[in-house]
Design an enzyme around this catalytic site. Structure first.
Site, short mmCIF file in Angstrom:
data_model
loop_
_atom_site.label_atom_id
_atom_site.label_comp_id
_atom_site.label_asym_id
_atom_site.label_seq_id
_atom_site.Cartn_x
_atom_site.Cartn_y
_atom_site.Cartn_z
CG ASN A 9 4.86 8.72 -1.18
OD1 ASN A 9 5.12 8.94 -2.38
ND2 ASN A 9 4.82 7.50 -0.67
CE LYS A 11 1.42 6.25 -1.06
NZ LYS A 11 0.62 5.26 -0.35
CG HIS A 95 6.27 3.53 0.51
ND1 HIS A 95 5.24 2.66 0.23
CD2 HIS A 95 5.72 4.62 1.09
CE1 HIS A 95 4.10 3.22 0.65
NE2 HIS A 95 4.37 4.40 1.17
CD GLU A 97 2.19 2.30 -1.74
OE1 GLU A 97 2.75 3.14 -2.46
OE2 GLU A 97 1.23 2.57 -0.98
CD GLU A 167 4.36 5.50 5.15
OE1 GLU A 167 3.76 6.57 5.04
OE2 GLU A 167 4.68 4.79 4.18
N GLY A 173 -3.58 4.11 2.87
CA GLY A 173 -4.60 4.23 1.83
C GLY A 173 -5.91 3.56 2.18
CB SER A 213 -5.33 6.79 6.80
OG SER A 213 -5.49 5.72 5.88
P1 13P Z 1 -1.96 7.50 2.67
O1 13P Z 1 -1.72 8.79 3.42
O2 13P Z 1 -2.66 7.71 1.36
O3 13P Z 1 -2.58 6.46 3.55
O4 13P Z 1 -0.52 6.94 2.26
C1 13P Z 1 0.45 6.81 3.25
C2 13P Z 1 1.75 6.53 2.61
O5 13P Z 1 1.98 5.44 2.12
C3 13P Z 1 2.74 7.61 2.55
O6 13P Z 1 3.99 7.13 2.17
#
Ligand code: 13P
Length: 251
Positions: A9, A11, A95, A97, A167, A173, A213
């Site tokens: 992903n 982003k 997601h 976010e 997640e 992150g 992560s």
């Molecule tokens: P990270 O791998 O950067 O922690 O992000 C995870 C994520 O949100 C994947 O959708």
């Protein structure tokens, strides 16, 4: 046996130069095989470029969101019809976010999952708890609520084709990965929820990813767990070398 699915992903990262470099490095290496499927979910403006570059490789291209309507007066939105038209195979839905910053709800997640199937797209549905919910002992009930809402109205066969990504929000992150046991506990629970809602056979087929992560050093341990069938990866999917390492470690 369920195959492993590793999805990057990206982003809101990368522009043309980085994408060309990533795809050049990736096509030189052999990407994906019968046991490990590889997907990159890129930003909307570059999906065509990614599909074009991924042609003749085993890499699949996904989107990170979409509207649930096929067309209409929704300024700034992208529809499932458009994604299908671009030969996109997967779409991330719900997601954390998007739930946090863009008012995504369990209801819109469900509408989008249904719209994905209506347009030949495989949804990667994200669920996950906050640290507060985990510490308050509400983790499993929260996950159950999200999964139940997301799958509402689907046929068993559609559920079997759905990818669910667990997640935990506190692990995204942050560099703080859930331990493999913590991650697996929730993935086992998700499979049980699917089993209760549908059948054992459907539950055994649904792919459940872990995200938060994930990196080349911890992916093997995570995937060694009984109910973790892949990973949804942010930061560690941005560079081709790291993404290829993730795939290698998943074999
Ligand atoms: P990270 O791998 O950067 O922690 O992000 C995870 C994520 O949100 C994947 O959708």
């Amino acid at each position: 046996m369920r195959k492993k699915i590793i999805a990057g992903n990206w982003k809101m990262n990368h522009t043309t130069v980085e994408i060309n470099k990533f795809m050049e490095e990736l096509t030189e290496a052999k990407v994906g095989n019968e046991d490990v499927e590889a997907i990159i979910c890129g930003p909307f403006p570059y999906l065509s470029l990614l599909v074009d570059k991924a042609n003749h490789t085993a890499l699949k291209i996904g989107a990170q969101n979409m509207h649930f309507e096929e067309n209409g007066a929704f300024t700034g939105e992208v529809s499932p019809l458009m994604l299908n038209d671009l030969n996109i195979s997967h779409v991330i839905i719900g997601h954390s976010e998007r739930r946090e910053y863009f008012a995504e709800t369990d209801e819109t997640v469900n509408k989008k999952v249904q719209a994905a199937f209506a347009n030949n797209l495989t949804p990667i549905v994200c669920v996950g708890e906050t640290l507060e919910q985990r510490e308050a002992g509400e983790m499993l009930s929260h996950i159950e609520k999200q999964v139940t809402a997301a799958l509402n109205g689907l046929t068993g066969e559609q559920v079997a084709q759905t990818i669910i990504a667990y997640e935990p929000i506190w692990a995204i992150g942050t560099g703080r990965t859930a331990s493999s046991a913590e991650a697996n506990e929730v993935c086992v629970h998700i499979r049980q929820v699917v089993r209760q809602l549908f059948t054992k056979n459907i539950a055994e087929r649904v792919i459940i990813q872990y995200g938060g992560s994930v990196n080349p050093d911890n992916i093997r341990e995570l995937l060694s767990q009984t109910d973790i069938d892949g990973a949804l990866v942010g930061g560690a999917s941005l560079k081709a070398a790291s993404f290829l390492q993730l795939l290698e470690e998943s074999k």
